[in-house]
Design an enzyme around this catalytic site. Structure first.
Site, PDB file in Angstrom:
ATOM      1  N   ARG A 250     -18.684   9.455 -18.346  1.00  0.00           N
ATOM      2  CA  ARG A 250     -19.271   8.420 -17.480  1.00  0.00           C
ATOM      3  C   ARG A 250     -20.511   7.821 -18.136  1.00  0.00           C
ATOM      4  O   ARG A 250     -20.767   6.614 -18.065  1.00  0.00           O
ATOM      5  CB  ARG A 250     -19.622   9.002 -16.107  1.00  0.00           C
ATOM      6  CG  ARG A 250     -18.409   9.369 -15.265  1.00  0.00           C
ATOM      7  CD  ARG A 250     -18.796  10.007 -13.928  1.00  0.00           C
ATOM      8  NE  ARG A 250     -19.475   9.067 -13.065  1.00  0.00           N
ATOM      9  CZ  ARG A 250     -20.726   9.191 -12.628  1.00  0.00           C
ATOM     10  NH1 ARG A 250     -21.435  10.251 -12.976  1.00  0.00           N
ATOM     11  NH2 ARG A 250     -21.261   8.292 -11.855  1.00  0.00           N
TER      12      ARG A 250
ATOM     13  N   LEU B 202       1.633  10.012  33.229  1.00  0.00           N
ATOM     14  CA  LEU B 202       2.387  11.216  33.576  1.00  0.00           C
ATOM     15  C   LEU B 202       3.633  11.403  32.715  1.00  0.00           C
ATOM     16  O   LEU B 202       4.676  11.856  33.189  1.00  0.00           O
ATOM     17  CB  LEU B 202       2.742  11.198  35.070  1.00  0.00           C
ATOM     18  CG  LEU B 202       1.537  11.161  36.014  1.00  0.00           C
ATOM     19  CD1 LEU B 202       1.988  11.030  37.479  1.00  0.00           C
ATOM     20  CD2 LEU B 202       0.670  12.415  35.853  1.00  0.00           C
TER      21      LEU B 202
ATOM     22  N   ASN C 260      -4.547  12.404  21.490  1.00  0.00           N
ATOM     23  CA  ASN C 260      -5.000  12.631  20.110  1.00  0.00           C
ATOM     24  C   ASN C 260      -5.682  11.369  19.607  1.00  0.00           C
ATOM     25  O   ASN C 260      -5.163  10.658  18.761  1.00  0.00           O
ATOM     26  CB  ASN C 260      -3.796  12.948  19.216  1.00  0.00           C
ATOM     27  CG  ASN C 260      -3.525  14.439  19.156  1.00  0.00           C
ATOM     28  OD1 ASN C 260      -4.429  15.261  19.304  1.00  0.00           O
ATOM     29  ND2 ASN C 260      -2.272  14.785  18.938  1.00  0.00           N
TER      30      ASN C 260
ATOM     31  N   LYS D 102     -10.258  18.671  17.096  1.00  0.00           N
ATOM     32  CA  LYS D 102      -8.797  18.628  17.286  1.00  0.00           C
ATOM     33  C   LYS D 102      -8.117  18.026  16.061  1.00  0.00           C
ATOM     34  O   LYS D 102      -7.058  18.478  15.624  1.00  0.00           O
ATOM     35  CB  LYS D 102      -8.435  17.819  18.546  1.00  0.00           C
ATOM     36  CG  LYS D 102      -6.923  17.641  18.745  1.00  0.00           C
ATOM     37  CD  LYS D 102      -6.248  18.961  19.025  1.00  0.00           C
ATOM     38  CE  LYS D 102      -4.763  19.073  18.846  1.00  0.00           C
ATOM     39  NZ  LYS D 102      -3.861  18.005  18.933  1.00  0.00           N
TER      40      LYS D 102
ATOM     41  N   HIS E  74      -8.030  20.598  13.455  1.00  0.00           N
ATOM     42  CA  HIS E  74      -6.993  21.553  13.879  1.00  0.00           C
ATOM     43  C   HIS E  74      -5.629  21.066  13.386  1.00  0.00           C
ATOM     44  O   HIS E  74      -4.838  21.828  12.827  1.00  0.00           O
ATOM     45  CB  HIS E  74      -6.989  21.680  15.414  1.00  0.00           C
ATOM     46  CG  HIS E  74      -5.756  22.334  15.968  1.00  0.00           C
ATOM     47  ND1 HIS E  74      -4.547  21.670  16.079  1.00  0.00           N
ATOM     48  CD2 HIS E  74      -5.528  23.587  16.423  1.00  0.00           C
ATOM     49  CE1 HIS E  74      -3.639  22.502  16.577  1.00  0.00           C
ATOM     50  NE2 HIS E  74      -4.209  23.661  16.806  1.00  0.00           N
TER      51      HIS E  74
ATOM     52  N   GLY F  62       1.134  21.647  22.675  1.00  0.00           N
ATOM     53  CA  GLY F  62       2.390  20.986  23.010  1.00  0.00           C
ATOM     54  C   GLY F  62       2.667  21.042  24.503  1.00  0.00           C
ATOM     55  O   GLY F  62       1.775  21.338  25.304  1.00  0.00           O
TER      56      GLY F  62
ATOM     57  N   VAL G 205      -2.590   8.898  27.860  1.00  0.00           N
ATOM     58  CA  VAL G 205      -1.669   7.855  27.391  1.00  0.00           C
ATOM     59  C   VAL G 205      -1.720   7.808  25.881  1.00  0.00           C
ATOM     60  O   VAL G 205      -2.488   8.543  25.252  1.00  0.00           O
ATOM     61  CB  VAL G 205      -2.010   6.469  28.011  1.00  0.00           C
ATOM     62  CG1 VAL G 205      -1.888   6.515  29.528  1.00  0.00           C
ATOM     63  CG2 VAL G 205      -3.388   5.986  27.602  1.00  0.00           C
ATOM     64  N   LYS G 206      -0.930   6.960  25.279  1.00  0.00           N
ATOM     65  CA  LYS G 206      -0.875   6.851  23.823  1.00  0.00           C
ATOM     66  C   LYS G 206      -2.248   6.503  23.264  1.00  0.00           C
ATOM     67  O   LYS G 206      -2.961   5.682  23.860  1.00  0.00           O
ATOM     68  CB  LYS G 206       0.099   5.738  23.431  1.00  0.00           C
ATOM     69  CG  LYS G 206       1.460   6.228  22.989  1.00  0.00           C
ATOM     70  CD  LYS G 206       2.350   5.040  22.731  1.00  0.00           C
ATOM     71  CE  LYS G 206       2.582   4.877  21.255  1.00  0.00           C
ATOM     72  NZ  LYS G 206       3.771   5.397  20.731  1.00  0.00           N
TER      73      LYS G 206
ATOM     74  N   GLU H 256      -3.008  22.543  10.777  1.00  0.00           N
ATOM     75  CA  GLU H 256      -1.598  22.691  11.213  1.00  0.00           C
ATOM     76  C   GLU H 256      -0.655  22.154  10.125  1.00  0.00           C
ATOM     77  O   GLU H 256       0.350  22.790   9.781  1.00  0.00           O
ATOM     78  CB  GLU H 256      -1.424  21.920  12.520  1.00  0.00           C
ATOM     79  CG  GLU H 256      -0.030  21.814  13.078  1.00  0.00           C
ATOM     80  CD  GLU H 256      -0.001  20.905  14.341  1.00  0.00           C
ATOM     81  OE1 GLU H 256      -0.760  21.172  15.295  1.00  0.00           O
ATOM     82  OE2 GLU H 256       0.764  19.932  14.349  1.00  0.00           O
TER      83      GLU H 256
HETATM   84  C1  6PG Z   1      -0.921  20.181  19.072  1.00  0.00           C
HETATM   85  C2  6PG Z   1      -0.258  19.287  18.065  1.00  0.00           C
HETATM   86  C3  6PG Z   1       0.046  17.961  18.616  1.00  0.00           C
HETATM   87  C4  6PG Z   1       0.592  16.958  17.619  1.00  0.00           C
HETATM   88  C5  6PG Z   1       1.851  17.327  16.969  1.00  0.00           C
HETATM   89  C6  6PG Z   1       2.466  16.183  16.204  1.00  0.00           C
HETATM   90  O1  6PG Z   1      -1.999  20.643  18.717  1.00  0.00           O
HETATM   91  O2  6PG Z   1      -0.388  20.422  20.147  1.00  0.00           O
HETATM   92  O3  6PG Z   1      -1.118  19.095  16.998  1.00  0.00           O
HETATM   93  O4  6PG Z   1      -1.143  17.464  19.132  1.00  0.00           O
HETATM   94  O5  6PG Z   1       0.839  15.792  18.332  1.00  0.00           O
HETATM   95  O6  6PG Z   1       1.763  18.444  16.210  1.00  0.00           O
HETATM   96  O7  6PG Z   1       1.868  15.931  14.995  1.00  0.00           O
HETATM   97  P1  6PG Z   1       2.651  15.129  13.855  1.00  0.00           P
HETATM   98  O8  6PG Z   1       3.678  14.286  14.502  1.00  0.00           O
HETATM   99  O9  6PG Z   1       1.589  14.315  13.189  1.00  0.00           O
HETATM  100  O10 6PG Z   1       3.263  16.171  12.990  1.00  0.00           O
END
Ligand code: 6PG
Length: 480
Positions: free
Chosen positions: A450, A14, A106, A186, A189, A134, A78-79, A193
């Site tokens: 080559r 949590l 992730n 993901k 994604h 986020g 969790v992590k 990003e």
């Molecule tokens: C999301 C983001 C998220 C990710 C951060 C941090 O989709 O909500 O991708 O999952 O944790 O963007 O990423 P970095 O710390 O590697 O920049």
């Protein structure tokens, strides 16, 4: 102690993401079991937000599991890495056949594949689920990318589709595919990003150098861009960050932040996976390396001292035309990043037999996630119209946008090079575009080299088969 099994879903872990996901589920009418290793967090969630819906707090993991309706669905938040395995190990003895563990962190898709296989052998479902957006997204509607079995989606889908963001009434959630598919999507994604953010950062840098403008002035340009094709969450928050003033110094916030970008690893994973699959995601790779480069402070310091005067003074004659050039170059480069990302997803889908719907992926990224953007609608249309599209760059809308942007793209990259302003993502995206459309590539010479030093053989343009030339001898050619 839980009296009876009433909860439709549980969340263990949590910290802010888990807490907000649990609240989102409860606010949407689901009964949510909640648990945390240290029970203070569970108690504070109930004390602060208990009135938002129906929560069933579990002090111990056994209470927590006992409070869940069968088949049980447990979200682990969790992590990534060892902590996830530790929680799974604690849960497994308490679960029964048909129950579902959902990893919303992730995680690396290879870990998800391993965990899914191990749990399947024990009669359990494992859904590796990407969640983007986020803290705010988790609470108000994220984009959700669940992987795993059809049975697990039958239970999770209705809940996830309800709590996800919605665009035009369509939820930003779909069953991505089996085992690691959700976490793979993901991961890509996040790679996109990284590219998107690097391109935005380069555009800002170009505007600052070319216009000699303040961050606040550049914020206005981004605000304006956000009313057009570039409209997206990242462009919107760029305007926000650039307009922000540091309270302590009165200076532009962006000028008081150390210029070293960090990462938690998803961009790196994306590049590693693309290398394995042989997909040139050059924009994403440049963006990832640009973060690394920014952190090499000693090298940067040494190079700055050795080459204090690297470029020509930049003189922009027509400010509006320059701003429009940067906008078009940004749009074209961004299209390259998405094209590469979708190529990567297609390759992963083929390699691991996931059958991922590319148009569907664009659909669920339209809202909730960090890369949400207006043009994802166009990506969806492009793949819906032609699922086997060779590259997004040739779909009509994107071909037109890129084609119209090419002169601007070249001007911006060339001017930046002359002025010594680094544009790794802009320029590598342009190089990718030029390489894809080239009639002949110098790869032919590489094949020759080559064969010369290693007898690696080559193929001819005019005949089938592989050939080798005896470079050290009489230079005759023979079939290999
Ligand atoms: C999301 C983001 C998220 C990710 C951060 C941090 O989709 O909500 O991708 O999952 O944790 O963007 O990423 P970095 O710390 O590697 O920049």
């Amino acid at each position: 102690m839980a009296e009876q099994a009433t909860a439709q879903i549980g969340v263990t872990g949590l910290a802010v993401m888990g807490r907000n996901l649990a609240r989102n589920l409860a606010r949407n009418g689901f009964t949510v079991a909640v648990h945390n290793r240290s029970p203070e967090r569970t108690r504070s969630l109930i004390a602060e937000h208990g009135d938002e819906g129906t929560f069933v707090p579990g002090e111990t993991i056994a209470d927590f599991v006992a409070s869940l309706e069968r088949p049980r669905a447990v979200i682990v938040m969790v992590k990534a890495g060892a902590p996830t395995d530790a929680v799974i190990d604690e849960l497994v003895p308490l679960l029964e056949e048909g129950d579902i563990i959902v990893d919303c962190g992730n995680a690396h898709f290879a870990d998800t594949r391993r965990r899914e296989e191990a749990l399947r052998a024990q009669g359990l479902h494992f859904s590796g689920t990407g969640v983007s957006g986020g803290e705010e997204g988790a609470l108000r509607g994220p984009s959700i990318m669940p992987g795993g079995s059809d049975e697990s989606y039958a239970k999770l889908g209705p809940m996830f589709e309800k709590i996800a963001a919605h665009v035009d009434g369509v939820p930003c959630c779909m069953h991505v595919g089996p085992d690691g598919a959700g976490h793979f999507v993901k991961m890509v994604h996040n790679g996109i990003e990284y590219a998107d953010m690097q391109l935005i950062a380069e555009a800002y840098d170009l505007l600052r150098a070319g216009l000699d403008a303040t961050p606040a002035e550049i914020a206005e340009i981004f605000r304006d861009w956000n009313n057009g094709e570039l409209e997206s969450f990242l462009i919107e928050i760029t305007a926000d960050v650039l307009a922000h003033t540091d309270a302590a110094t009165g200076r532009a916030f962006v000028d008081i932040v150390q210029d070293r970008a960090e990462q938690k690893g998803t961009g790196r994973w994306t590049v590693q996976s693309a290398l394995d699959l042989g997909i040139p995601i050059t924009g994403i790779a440049e963006a990832t390396f640009a973060r690394s480069l920014s952190g090499h402070v000693d090298q940067r310091e040494a190079a700055r001292r050795a080459f204090p005067d690297a470029g020509e003074k930049w003189q922009v004659a027509d400010r509006d035309a320059f701003v429009e050039d940067v906008r078009r170059a940004l749009l074209a480069s961004k299209i390259v990043a998405y094209a590469q990302g979708f190529d990567h997803i297609r390759a992963g889908s083929q390699e691991y037999d996931w059958d991922i719907d590319l148009g569907g992926t664009a659909t669920i990224w339209r809202g909730g996630c960090i890369i949400r953007a207006r043009f994802l609608n166009r990506i969806r249309e492009a793949y819906d119209e032609q699922p086997d599209l060779p590259t997004l760059l040739v779909a009509p809308y994107f071909a037109e946008a890129v084609g119209a942007g090419v002169p601007s793209w070249r001007r911006v990259v060339a001017d930046a090079a002359r002025a010594g302003v680094p544009t790794p993502a802009f320029s590598s995206s342009l190089a990718y575009f030029d390489a894809l459309r080239a009639e002949r590539l110098p790869a032919a010479l590489i094949q020759g080299l080559r064969d010369n030093f290693g007898a690696h053989t080559y193929q001819r343009v005019d005949r089938e088969g592989s050939f080798h030339t005896t470079w050290a001898g009489d230079r005759t050619e023979s079939p290999a």
